[in-house]
Design a protein around this motif. Structure first.
Motif, mmCIF file in Angstrom:
data_model
loop_
_atom_site.group_PDB
_atom_site.id
_atom_site.type_symbol
_atom_site.label_atom_id
_atom_site.label_comp_id
_atom_site.label_asym_id
_atom_site.label_seq_id
_atom_site.Cartn_x
_atom_site.Cartn_y
_atom_site.Cartn_z
ATOM 1 N N ARG A 7 0.782 -1.219 0.000
ATOM 2 C CA ARG A 7 0.000 0.000 0.000
ATOM 3 C C ARG A 7 0.812 1.265 0.000
ATOM 4 O O ARG A 7 0.339 2.299 -0.393
ATOM 5 C CB ARG A 7 -0.887 0.027 1.237
ATOM 6 C CG ARG A 7 -1.921 -1.046 1.190
ATOM 7 C CD ARG A 7 -2.705 -1.062 2.438
ATOM 8 N NE ARG A 7 -3.286 -2.374 2.539
ATOM 9 C CZ ARG A 7 -4.011 -2.767 3.527
ATOM 10 N NH1 ARG A 7 -4.242 -1.984 4.528
ATOM 11 N NH2 ARG A 7 -4.521 -3.958 3.544
ATOM 12 N N GLU A 57 -5.456 -16.569 -0.500
ATOM 13 C CA GLU A 57 -5.931 -15.352 0.157
ATOM 14 C C GLU A 57 -4.947 -15.024 1.257
ATOM 15 O O GLU A 57 -4.592 -15.874 2.067
ATOM 16 C CB GLU A 57 -7.327 -15.558 0.743
ATOM 17 C CG GLU A 57 -7.876 -14.313 1.430
ATOM 18 C CD GLU A 57 -9.257 -14.547 2.024
ATOM 19 O OE1 GLU A 57 -10.248 -14.317 1.309
ATOM 20 O OE2 GLU A 57 -9.320 -14.982 3.196
ATOM 21 N N SER A 59 -4.256 -12.574 4.557
ATOM 22 C CA SER A 59 -5.056 -11.782 5.482
ATOM 23 C C SER A 59 -4.423 -11.813 6.864
ATOM 24 O O SER A 59 -3.384 -12.448 7.086
ATOM 25 C CB SER A 59 -6.487 -12.343 5.571
ATOM 26 O OG SER A 59 -6.480 -13.621 6.204
ATOM 27 N N ASP A 65 -8.975 -7.975 6.509
ATOM 28 C CA ASP A 65 -8.044 -7.270 5.620
ATOM 29 C C ASP A 65 -7.465 -8.205 4.567
ATOM 30 O O ASP A 65 -6.255 -8.274 4.349
ATOM 31 C CB ASP A 65 -6.927 -6.628 6.435
ATOM 32 C CG ASP A 65 -6.380 -5.367 5.776
ATOM 33 O OD1 ASP A 65 -6.925 -4.966 4.737
ATOM 34 O OD2 ASP A 65 -5.403 -4.803 6.296
ATOM 35 N N TRP A 67 -6.361 -9.838 1.083
ATOM 36 C CA TRP A 67 -5.861 -9.521 -0.249
ATOM 37 C C TRP A 67 -5.768 -10.828 -1.046
ATOM 38 O O TRP A 67 -6.016 -11.912 -0.517
ATOM 39 C CB TRP A 67 -4.470 -8.895 -0.161
ATOM 40 C CG TRP A 67 -4.456 -7.455 0.261
ATOM 41 C CD1 TRP A 67 -5.114 -6.884 1.323
ATOM 42 C CD2 TRP A 67 -3.706 -6.413 -0.345
ATOM 43 N NE1 TRP A 67 -4.822 -5.554 1.410
ATOM 44 C CE2 TRP A 67 -3.948 -5.228 0.393
ATOM 45 C CE3 TRP A 67 -2.844 -6.355 -1.436
ATOM 46 C CZ2 TRP A 67 -3.365 -4.010 0.063
ATOM 47 C CZ3 TRP A 67 -2.257 -5.142 -1.759
ATOM 48 C CH2 TRP A 67 -2.525 -3.985 -1.022
ATOM 49 N N LEU A 85 -4.893 -6.003 -4.253
ATOM 50 C CA LEU A 85 -6.211 -5.678 -3.745
ATOM 51 C C LEU A 85 -6.967 -5.111 -4.931
ATOM 52 O O LEU A 85 -6.572 -4.069 -5.480
ATOM 53 C CB LEU A 85 -6.127 -4.647 -2.619
ATOM 54 C CG LEU A 85 -7.434 -4.319 -1.899
ATOM 55 C CD1 LEU A 85 -7.992 -5.561 -1.199
ATOM 56 C CD2 LEU A 85 -7.222 -3.200 -0.879
#
Length: 283
Positions: A7, A57, A59, A65, A67, A85
């Protein structure tokens, strides 16, 4: 695998810290294989077929949360990894694996920024020693020393280790690695923590109705905290979790297998383009 916090690829203050947060004791315990690079062998089991994609997945351990995460086997010794994401972030890493040394010997990371696939860093292993030199796209480099053990990166969800699990000579013996944790500084002020990780064999146990090999993830790099790794009897990574997250975007960590598929090279590239097109303009 890489040194990545998907991010915030540009939010930190120094090139080394940006890359490290933006990317990837030697005493024996009973049941741990002694020669750790030789714990893996191309001949030990069937390598994963080229074109295989393992979807997961990623998380927190409570499932929050979440992704997406995928490992594409371009060949038994070359993997391409995506973490994304939908509509917000995509990070891509390629890694060449030296199967004899049981570690990655080249890695390249890109982040999608403002609609462009921009290089973030690359990493190259020395010819023989368990060392990786990380080169940052914005300048500067850092050397990571794994000592006597194969060197892997905690920061991208076991993506360099997963292709090796089907090649374990004796899965029931467990094994040891050096792990780079790019989210924490080294004990002597180095930009990343490098220390021993142990994968201690717990036995054959059922997992969601199928027989599996299970391992405790422990060792000095985790400061006394432990986790779990689950693989199929053929070595496919099915589940992993730990109290120490692989990225600062999570409070702890869980990787859960979703499905497998087979894509040729063109189909894989189209899949990546589809993710890129989901990003809003100017992202």
């Amino acid at each position: 695998m890489p040194f990545s916090s998907a991010r915030s690829p540009t939010s930190l203050s120094t090139p080394a810290r940006q890359g490290l947060l933006a990317i990837l004791g030697l005493s024996l315990l009973p049941g741990l294989a002694q020669a750790q690079s030789s714990a893996f062998s191309r001949e030990a089991g069937a390598s994963v077929a080229a074109g295989t994609v393992w979807h997961y997945e990623k998380s927190n351990r409570d499932g929050s949360d979440a992704w997406h995460f995928a490992i594409y086997f371009a060949s038994p010794s070359h993997v391409e990894v995506l973490k994304w994401l939908p509509g917000e972030d995509v990070v891509e890493v390629h890694a060449d694996l030296d199967l004899a040394r049981a570690m990655p010997v080249h890695m390249q990371q890109w982040n999608l920024v403002k609609g462009e696939r921009q290089p973030t860093l690359s990493a190259d292993a020395s010819a023989q020693a368990s060392r990786l030199t990380v080169h940052f796209a914005k300048g500067g480099s850092v050397e990571l020393n794994g000592g006597a053990l194969p060197l892997h990166v905690w920061g991208f969800d076991l993506a360099s280790l997963a292709p090796l699990l089907p090649m374990l000579r004796h899965p029931e013996q467990g094994f040891r690695l050096s792990l780079v944790d790019p989210n924490r500084p080294g004990r002597q002020g180095e930009p990343a923590l490098v220390d021993e990780a142990r994968f201690e064999y717990l036995g054959q146990r059922d997992w969601q109705g199928r027989p599996t090999h299970q391992y405790r993830i422990a060792g000095p790099v985790f400061d006394g905290k432990t986790g779990l790794l689950v693989s199929s009897l053929q070595g496919q990574l099915l589940h992993a979790e730990h109290a120490v997250p692989t990225s600062t975007d999570w409070t702890d960590w869980r990787l859960s297998f979703v499905r497998a598929e087979h894509l040729n090279g063109n189909q894989w590239e189209q899949f990546k383009l589809g993710l890129q097109r989901q990003l809003p303009a100017g992202r």
